[in-house]
Write a protein that holds these residues in place. Structure first.
Motif, short mmCIF file in Angstrom:
data_model
loop_
_atom_site.label_atom_id
_atom_site.label_comp_id
_atom_site.label_asym_id
_atom_site.label_seq_id
_atom_site.Cartn_x
_atom_site.Cartn_y
_atom_site.Cartn_z
N ASN A 39 -8.80 -8.36 25.89
CA ASN A 39 -9.38 -9.38 25.52
C ASN A 39 -9.30 -9.24 23.70
O ASN A 39 -8.85 -9.24 22.91
N HIS A 40 -9.94 -11.09 23.63
CA HIS A 40 -9.44 -11.93 22.73
C HIS A 40 -10.58 -11.10 21.61
O HIS A 40 -9.75 -10.49 20.53
N LEU A 41 -11.61 -10.86 21.94
CA LEU A 41 -12.66 -9.86 20.41
C LEU A 41 -11.67 -8.98 20.35
O LEU A 41 -11.98 -8.33 19.30
N GLY A 81 -8.92 -8.02 20.83
CA GLY A 81 -7.66 -8.14 19.48
C GLY A 81 -8.30 -8.34 18.69
O GLY A 81 -6.98 -8.03 17.16
N HIS A 82 -8.81 -9.22 18.12
CA HIS A 82 -8.99 -9.47 16.28
C HIS A 82 -9.66 -7.67 16.02
O HIS A 82 -9.19 -7.63 14.57
N ILE A 83 -10.42 -7.30 16.82
CA ILE A 83 -11.30 -5.77 16.31
C ILE A 83 -9.64 -4.72 16.21
O ILE A 83 -9.89 -3.77 14.85
N VAL A 86 -16.14 -11.66 13.38
CA VAL A 86 -16.94 -13.46 12.91
C VAL A 86 -15.35 -14.29 12.87
O VAL A 86 -14.66 -14.43 12.35
N SER A 87 -15.77 -15.60 14.30
CA SER A 87 -14.57 -16.30 13.89
C SER A 87 -14.70 -18.03 15.20
O SER A 87 -16.14 -17.99 14.77
N GLY A 88 -14.06 -18.28 15.05
CA GLY A 88 -14.51 -19.97 15.37
C GLY A 88 -16.08 -20.09 16.86
O GLY A 88 -16.38 -20.97 16.93
N THR A 91 -7.08 -14.77 10.88
CA THR A 91 -6.84 -15.92 12.35
C THR A 91 -6.68 -15.10 12.86
O THR A 91 -5.34 -14.15 13.14
N ASP A 92 -5.73 -16.50 14.53
CA ASP A 92 -5.69 -16.02 15.86
C ASP A 92 -3.86 -15.33 15.58
O ASP A 92 -3.70 -16.10 14.54
N ASN A 93 -3.52 -13.91 15.88
CA ASN A 93 -2.13 -13.74 15.78
C ASN A 93 -1.67 -13.38 16.91
O ASN A 93 -2.80 -12.65 18.20
ZN ZN Z 1 -9.78 -15.80 17.32
#
Ligand code: ZN
Ligand code: KG4
Length: 350
Positions: A117-119, A121-123, A150-152, A316-318
């Motif tokens: 899950n991309h979210l 991933g951010h965590i 907090v993302s786009g 940012t996304d990586n």
């Molecule tokens: Zn993102």
């Protein structure tokens, strides 16, 4: 340190939006390589991401990106133990490229596959050791952890009680924080993407000129956010005089907008961390790269609560954050043949 001994090597892939991102992470925290092929220039002339253009570019970029990420890590596919790729949320045509590439790679190599899950991933970007601190072994975030994503596309305040266990405390009722930055950037005639442009404009505010005064939507009694009123207030300011804005005025509006967003995000995050007895706070997602947001949160947090905020390139996304999430959630890894389809509207599992 022999990184091969750090443990499991995860290849992480993210193609959720407009960047082709691939990384290799050892033991969930040690970044061996992290490659982000940006499509920014390609989309800039349209003022936003064009989905068809993004997916076509991902198709061209994904194979060389994986090869380069392995090369830069000094590894081959033989050294990879797990493949992780973003399953959602994101743009369908973009997600499909990285997800199916990762799945096919795992299938061909007989490796387990972790749909991430991309979210989440951010965590897990909060678990990554910043490259310049490798060797210091900074402690991993302690749980329960209060997380502001907090993302786009998202603004979520979440209490993480265990790996994979989240309680959603609040989120935006309209625009995401990054979306607000991007829209305000456009209103001010600044280059895409708006977030970094607004930050630059705010920083350029000449001394002696006041930042514009803009409203704050506190959404009292909840941990929700709202940024649409703020955006409308900016719109009115840009039309106030009927004249084109001069540079100092643009900088003043950018600074006032940024201050309002940073104030609300930081104040509510600190309040939630106190109320829920969090042992630390993590600030994640593209907007976490913003200097004012980082600074405000650092200033308001009580000294005993550690702030985990990745360096801007990991906000940012990586691919590294996807590899880290894949590592910590590897109990959910599956045989690639059995993995499901992409989920463009996936939410955080709460
Ligand atoms: Zn993102
Ligand atoms: O997490 P991310 O890379 O992609 C999504 O998952 O959405 O976040 C991108 C968002 C964009 O809205 C961008 O304008 C914003 O993060 N952003 C920033 C900064 N850098 C990126 N916003 C404010 N200040 C920045 N320095």
């Amino acid at each position: 340190m022999n990184m091969n001994k750090v443990g499991i090597n995860v290849l992480g892939i993210d193609t959720s939006c407009d960047d082709t991102a691939v990384a290799v992470v050892a033991g969930g925290r040690h970044i061996r390589s992290s490659l982000v092929l940006s499509q920014q220039a390609l989309h800039a002339e349209h003022g936003g991401v064009v989905p068809e253009v993004a997916s076509r570019r991902h198709l061209e970029a994904i194979r060389p990106a994986v090869t380069r990420a392995l090369d830069e890590a000094g590894l081959t596919l033989d050294d990879i133990d797990l493949v992780a790729a973003t399953v959602g949320p994101g743009l369908a045509g973009s997600l499909m490229v990285g997800y199916n590439f990762g799945r096919a790679l795992a299938l061909g190599r007989g490796l387990p596959f972790a749909p991430v899950n991309h979210l989440e991933g951010h965590i897990y970007s909060a678990w990554l050791i910043p490259p310049d601190r490798e060797g210091e072994d900074p402690p991993a975030p302690a749980l329960p952890l209060l997380v502001l994503i907090v993302s786009g596309g998202h603004t979520e305040l979440v209490l993480m009680t265990d790996h994979g266990a989240y309680q959603r405390l609040g989120g935006t009722r309209d625009d995401a924080a990054g979306e607000a930055f991007d829209k305000v950037g456009r209103l001010l005639g600044l280059p895409y993407p708006g977030g970094p442009s607004v930050q630059r404009a705010a920083a350029a505010l000449p001394e002696g000129i006041e930042a514009a005064t803009l409203p704050r939507a506190w959404m009292r009694g909840s941990y929700d956010f709202s940024f649409s009123g703020l955006k409308t207030a900016v719109l009115h300011l840009t039309r106030d005089t009927g004249e084109p804005l001069d540079e100092a005025r643009i900088d003043a509006i950018a600074a006032g907008f940024q201050d309002s967003v940073a104030d609300v995000l930081a104040t509510k995050t600190v309040a939630a961390a106190r109320e829920y007895g969090a042992r630390g706070v993590a600030l994640c997602g593209g907007v976490a790269a913003n200097g004012a947001v980082r600074e405000r949160l650092r200033r308001l947090l009580p000294a005993e609560l550690p702030l985990h905020v990745p360096p801007p390139a990991l906000c940012t996304d990586n691919g590294a954050m996807i590899a880290a999430a894949g590592y910590y959630r590897r109990v959910e890894a599956v045989s690639p043949a059995a993995s499901g389809l992409i989920q463009p509207n996936l939410a955080l599992p709460v």
